[in-house]
Design a protein around this motif. Structure first.
Motif, PDB file in Angstrom:
ATOM      1  N   LEU A   1      87.290 -76.721  63.562  1.00 48.23           N
ATOM      2  CA  LEU A   1      86.890 -76.805  64.970  1.00 48.23           C
ATOM      3  C   LEU A   1      85.646 -75.966  65.262  1.00 48.23           C
ATOM      4  N   LEU A   2      85.547 -74.809  64.594  1.00 44.31           N
ATOM      5  CA  LEU A   2      84.441 -73.894  64.883  1.00 44.31           C
ATOM      6  C   LEU A   2      83.124 -74.314  64.238  1.00 44.31           C
ATOM      7  N   PHE A   3      83.187 -74.874  63.054  1.00 47.68           N
ATOM      8  CA  PHE A   3      81.967 -75.087  62.290  1.00 47.68           C
ATOM      9  C   PHE A   3      81.575 -76.554  62.107  1.00 47.68           C
ATOM     10  N   ASP A   4      82.510 -77.463  62.285  1.00 45.74           N
ATOM     11  CA  ASP A   4      82.205 -78.869  62.043  1.00 45.74           C
ATOM     12  C   ASP A   4      81.068 -79.409  62.923  1.00 45.74           C
ATOM     13  N   PRO A   5      81.006 -79.070  64.236  1.00 47.59           N
ATOM     14  CA  PRO A   5      79.888 -79.583  65.044  1.00 47.59           C
ATOM     15  C   PRO A   5      78.524 -79.141  64.536  1.00 47.59           C
ATOM     16  N   PHE A   6      78.429 -77.913  64.018  1.00 44.74           N
ATOM     17  CA  PHE A   6      77.146 -77.409  63.546  1.00 44.74           C
ATOM     18  C   PHE A   6      76.815 -77.936  62.145  1.00 44.74           C
ATOM     19  N   VAL A   7      77.833 -78.241  61.362  1.00 46.07           N
ATOM     20  CA  VAL A   7      77.605 -78.764  60.018  1.00 46.07           C
ATOM     21  C   VAL A   7      77.205 -80.239  60.062  1.00 46.07           C
ATOM     22  N   SER A   8      77.846 -80.996  60.928  1.00 44.46           N
ATOM     23  CA  SER A   8      77.658 -82.452  60.926  1.00 44.46           C
ATOM     24  C   SER A   8      76.571 -82.947  61.873  1.00 44.46           C
ATOM     25  N   LEU A   9      76.195 -82.154  62.882  1.00 41.75           N
ATOM     26  CA  LEU A   9      75.252 -82.616  63.897  1.00 41.75           C
ATOM     27  C   LEU A   9      73.993 -81.756  63.883  1.00 41.75           C
ATOM     28  N   GLY A  10      72.838 -82.393  63.660  1.00 41.06           N
ATOM     29  CA  GLY A  10      71.580 -81.662  63.592  1.00 41.06           C
ATOM     30  C   GLY A  10      71.178 -81.038  64.908  1.00 41.06           C
TER      31      GLY A  10
END
Length: 294
Positions: free
Chosen positions: A5-14
């Motif tokens: 939840l914490l890191f997936d948005p920053f890993v997957s979305l530029g």
């Protein structure tokens, strides 16, 4: 699960990564300035300057459209002009610095909104006032990064003078003729420069939030300047990260979410920090009880 939840948005979305990098850079440079503004009792001056840059940003917008360089240069010139005029009025009249800033920034805000309305749409006006952090591109990151680097280097060079001026301005005036004015002018220029960097991310109305809220919250946790500076930067970084996540999962505007996160941390700090209200009340009660026992 929590890691996802914490890191997936920053890993997957530029666009989330770019927004996070830009906010982190801004936090590293602007929160120390906010600490010194609060120490010098100039917190509202930062708010005034954030409004004062709007006419310059608007003129840059009218001349070159959504050109980051044109709006940045225009905002910097407008902010410096308001700072210089306010100092001039303060030196020649009975008005204090905060009163002269208030007079100029209210007029600047109205002029900026009027100028944008002449050619732009309501969407353009909202973009300038509240920013578009999720639309930050590589040029904006480079722009903010250069300003952040320059600010940190300048603060390192004038750190001792800023500390002396914040705690004993009379000493600096007596021992260095003309030097305090130069330090004050450079400090205000750095404030304006960081507000110009922040307007692209958080808008002219919100950029001061990431500068001042972590700074005043940090003062509730530490009574020493180095500790206050470190805590302020950490609060700024944390507010940026959590605010972006909050906006992503709750479908909220990113800029206001970041500032609202910093506001919540401020309220918590005021209540339960070592130098907050509840702690001070508890210490006074303990002191009163100990005196009664004696």
């Amino acid at each position: 699960m929590i890691f996802h939840l914490l890191f997936d948005p920053f890993v997957s979305l530029g666009f989330m990564r770019r927004a996070l990098v830009a906010c982190f850079a801004l936090s590293l440079s602007s929160t120390p300035l906010g600490v010194f503004l609060s120490l010098r009792r100039m917190s509202l001056v930062g708010d005034a300057l954030s409004h004062a840059i709007l006419p310059g940003v608007a003129i840059g917008y009218l001349l070159s459209g959504m050109s980051l360089m044109a709006m940045g240069i225009g905002g910097f010139i407008a902010g410096l002009l308001v700072a210089v005029l306010s100092g001039w009025v303060t030196s020649l009249t009975v008005l204090k610095e905060d009163a002269s800033f208030a007079g100029f920034y209210l007029g600047s805000l109205a002029l900026g909104v009027t100028l944008v309305s002449l050619r732009g749409s309501s969407v353009d006006l909202l973009h300038l006032l509240f920013g578009a952090v999720l639309a930050v591109d590589k040029r904006a990151i480079l722009f903010v990064g250069l300003i952040a680097t320059f600010t940190v280097l300048c603060l390192a060079l004038i750190y001792r003078a800023l500390v002396i001026e914040a705690f004993d301005a009379a000493f600096l005036r007596i021992n260095d003729r003309g030097y305090p004015r130069l330090i004050h002018a450079l400090f205000l220029a750095l404030v304006v420069l960081n507000l110009v960097a922040g307007f692209q991310i958080l808008g002219t109305l919100m950029s001061v939030g990431l500068m001042m809220l972590p700074a005043v919250a940090a003062r509730c946790w530490s009574g020493h300047l180095p500790g206050t500076l470190l805590i302020a930067v950490l609060i700024g970084l944390f507010s940026a990260g959590i605010g972006l996540l909050w906006s992503f999962y709750a479908s909220l505007p990113a800029g206001p979410a970041i500032v609202l996160t910093a506001s919540l941390i401020f309220f918590i700090s005021v209540l339960v920090g070592p130098r907050g209200s509840f702690t001070m009340i508890w210490r006074r009660r303990r002191l009163a009880i100990s005196k009664e026992k004696e």
